[in-house]
Design a protein around this motif. Structure first.
Motif, PDB file in Angstrom:
ATOM      1  N   ASN A   2       0.833  -1.205   0.000  1.00  0.00           N
ATOM      2  CA  ASN A   2       0.000   0.000   0.000  1.00  0.00           C
ATOM      3  C   ASN A   2       0.865   1.252   0.000  1.00  0.00           C
ATOM      4  O   ASN A   2       0.561   2.233  -0.697  1.00  0.00           O
ATOM      5  N   SER A   5       2.260   1.911  -3.434  1.00  0.00           N
ATOM      6  CA  SER A   5       1.222   2.453  -4.317  1.00  0.00           C
ATOM      7  C   SER A   5       0.918   3.909  -3.976  1.00  0.00           C
ATOM      8  O   SER A   5       0.768   4.755  -4.876  1.00  0.00           O
ATOM      9  N   ALA A   6       0.829   4.212  -2.678  1.00  0.00           N
ATOM     10  CA  ALA A   6       0.534   5.579  -2.254  1.00  0.00           C
ATOM     11  C   ALA A   6       1.664   6.527  -2.639  1.00  0.00           C
ATOM     12  O   ALA A   6       1.429   7.648  -3.118  1.00  0.00           O
ATOM     13  N   THR A   8       3.878   6.103  -5.055  1.00  0.00           N
ATOM     14  CA  THR A   8       3.906   6.237  -6.510  1.00  0.00           C
ATOM     15  C   THR A   8       2.877   7.249  -6.983  1.00  0.00           C
ATOM     16  O   THR A   8       3.146   8.084  -7.856  1.00  0.00           O
ATOM     17  N   LEU A   9       1.680   7.184  -6.397  1.00  0.00           N
ATOM     18  CA  LEU A   9       0.636   8.161  -6.717  1.00  0.00           C
ATOM     19  C   LEU A   9       1.119   9.578  -6.450  1.00  0.00           C
ATOM     20  O   LEU A   9       0.983  10.480  -7.290  1.00  0.00           O
ATOM     21  N   ALA A  10       1.706   9.784  -5.273  1.00  0.00           N
ATOM     22  CA  ALA A  10       2.164  11.122  -4.898  1.00  0.00           C
ATOM     23  C   ALA A  10       3.318  11.592  -5.773  1.00  0.00           C
ATOM     24  O   ALA A  10       3.349  12.752  -6.217  1.00  0.00           O
ATOM     25  N   ASP A  12       4.001  10.749  -8.824  1.00  0.00           N
ATOM     26  CA  ASP A  12       3.495  11.063 -10.161  1.00  0.00           C
ATOM     27  C   ASP A  12       2.894  12.463 -10.202  1.00  0.00           C
ATOM     28  O   ASP A  12       3.080  13.206 -11.174  1.00  0.00           O
ATOM     29  N   VAL A  13       2.170  12.823  -9.150  1.00  0.00           N
ATOM     30  CA  VAL A  13       1.560  14.155  -9.088  1.00  0.00           C
ATOM     31  C   VAL A  13       2.636  15.233  -9.106  1.00  0.00           C
ATOM     32  O   VAL A  13       2.545  16.221  -9.853  1.00  0.00           O
ATOM     33  N   LEU A  24      -4.541  15.661  -2.391  1.00  0.00           N
ATOM     34  CA  LEU A  24      -3.492  14.664  -2.591  1.00  0.00           C
ATOM     35  C   LEU A  24      -3.235  13.904  -1.298  1.00  0.00           C
ATOM     36  O   LEU A  24      -3.105  12.671  -1.305  1.00  0.00           O
ATOM     37  N   SER A  27      -5.954  11.401  -0.801  1.00  0.00           N
ATOM     38  CA  SER A  27      -5.831  10.271  -1.738  1.00  0.00           C
ATOM     39  C   SER A  27      -4.725   9.319  -1.298  1.00  0.00           C
ATOM     40  O   SER A  27      -4.881   8.093  -1.348  1.00  0.00           O
ATOM     41  N   VAL A  28      -3.600   9.883  -0.855  1.00  0.00           N
ATOM     42  CA  VAL A  28      -2.496   9.062  -0.366  1.00  0.00           C
ATOM     43  C   VAL A  28      -2.937   8.252   0.851  1.00  0.00           C
ATOM     44  O   VAL A  28      -2.646   7.052   0.962  1.00  0.00           O
ATOM     45  N   VAL A  31      -5.210   5.244  -0.092  1.00  0.00           N
ATOM     46  CA  VAL A  31      -4.460   4.120  -0.647  1.00  0.00           C
ATOM     47  C   VAL A  31      -3.647   3.440   0.450  1.00  0.00           C
ATOM     48  O   VAL A  31      -3.565   2.209   0.514  1.00  0.00           O
TER      49      VAL A  31
END
Length: 296
Positions: A2, A5-6, A8-10, A12-13, A24, A27-28, A31
């Motif tokens: 998790n 994934s969290a 990676t999301l951040a 990318d932003v 953000l 969202s983090v 996840v």
């Protein structure tokens, strides 16, 4: 997983040039806690309940620290923090700014769970946003986790007496040590990759053998099925290539219950060795580390 994934999301932003914001962070968090005990109606939301830090009973009167209560004031404080973090870096030192922002985030404690992990992730995100680092390679958690008591004491001192200097010095020391550690790991991984290329050249290996070796810098534990799918080759074509890499000392294995997993021991060690015990760039390859199948 998790956390990966969290993060990676951040990342990318930030890499897309977008700014840090409450959305953000939420969202983090969503996840990060997915599928855990904290995956409740509070997941991905600024908390709506009071929390207590360092309380063995959960009672506020026993807590070492009681963050701001939930409500509009907390929501505004989190928004103010992210807006301050997004200010241009030219008017401030990025390390000092990251130290101050980290303190403020942990003091606000905006989520019911995961604030420590998100707060340490924010350190890297802010340094990326301030253009101090260009790749999200820095990992500060191990250094701070190893000094948890000092870390908590410094944060508490800022809250109780405004002792910013000791906290910022401690924080800067942690960032510097973490950066050196990551640099040593990357140097070792690049040296191992270069050694692999030399071994393969001497052996006259080419084709799928070289393709597999090139992936080991990012995937240290692989299977025949994984490589077959990645390169569009049949398992029958990949299996001899994997065995050749074992014979050359690049891979060890197979391991696991069904003997499916192979390990690039030298890269694996560079990634997982404790701080201060990463092999030096010019150290010889392990060739045979005696990898324990039970760790898989």
């Amino acid at each position: 997983m998790n956390y990966v994934s969290a993060a990676t999301l951040a990342f990318d932003v930030i890499e897309q040039g977008r700014s840090l914001g409450t959305g953000l962070l939420e969202s983090v968090h969503q996840v990060l806690v997915r599928g855990t005990d904290a995956d409740t109606d509070q997941a991905g939301r600024i908390r709506t309940t009071q929390v207590a830090i360092g309380s063995s009973t959960g009672a506020l009167e026993d807590a070492r620290f009681v963050p701001m209560p939930p409500g509009i004031a907390l929501d505004v404080a989190v928004q103010d923090l992210t807006q301050w973090m997004n200010r241009p870096s030219v008017s401030r030192d990025p390390i000092v700014a990251a130290a101050m922002a980290h303190y403020q985030f942990e003091t606000l404690h905006p989520f019911n769970d995961g604030n420590g992990r998100i707060g340490r992730l924010l350190v890297v995100l802010q340094l990326m946003a301030d253009d101090l680092i260009t790749e999200p390679l820095l990992i500060v958690s191990p250094w701070f986790e190893a000094r948890r008591t000092q870390y908590q004491d410094h944060l508490a001192e800022v809250s109780s007496s405004g002792a910013w200097d000791p906290w910022i010095q401690f924080f800067a020391e942690g960032v510097a040590a973490s950066a050196v550690d990551i640099a040593e790991r990357v140097d070792r991984m690049l040296a191992v990759q270069a050694a692999y290329v030399q071994i393969l050249q001497v052996a006259g290996a080419r084709g799928v053998i070289r393709d597999i070796a090139d992936t080991l810098i990012s995937d240290q534990v692989i299977t025949i099925a994984m490589m077959s799918e990645r390169f569009g080759k049949t398992p029958q074509a990949v299996a001899p290539a994997m065995q050749k890499l074992v014979d050359l000392g690049i891979l060890s294995g197979p391991y696991g219950t069904y003997g499916r997993q192979y390990i690039a021991d030298d890269v694996f060690l560079a990634v997982t060795a404790p701080p201060g015990r990463v092999p030096a760039r010019d150290d010889p390859l392990q060739h045979d580390t005696g990898a324990d199948p039970s760790r898989m």
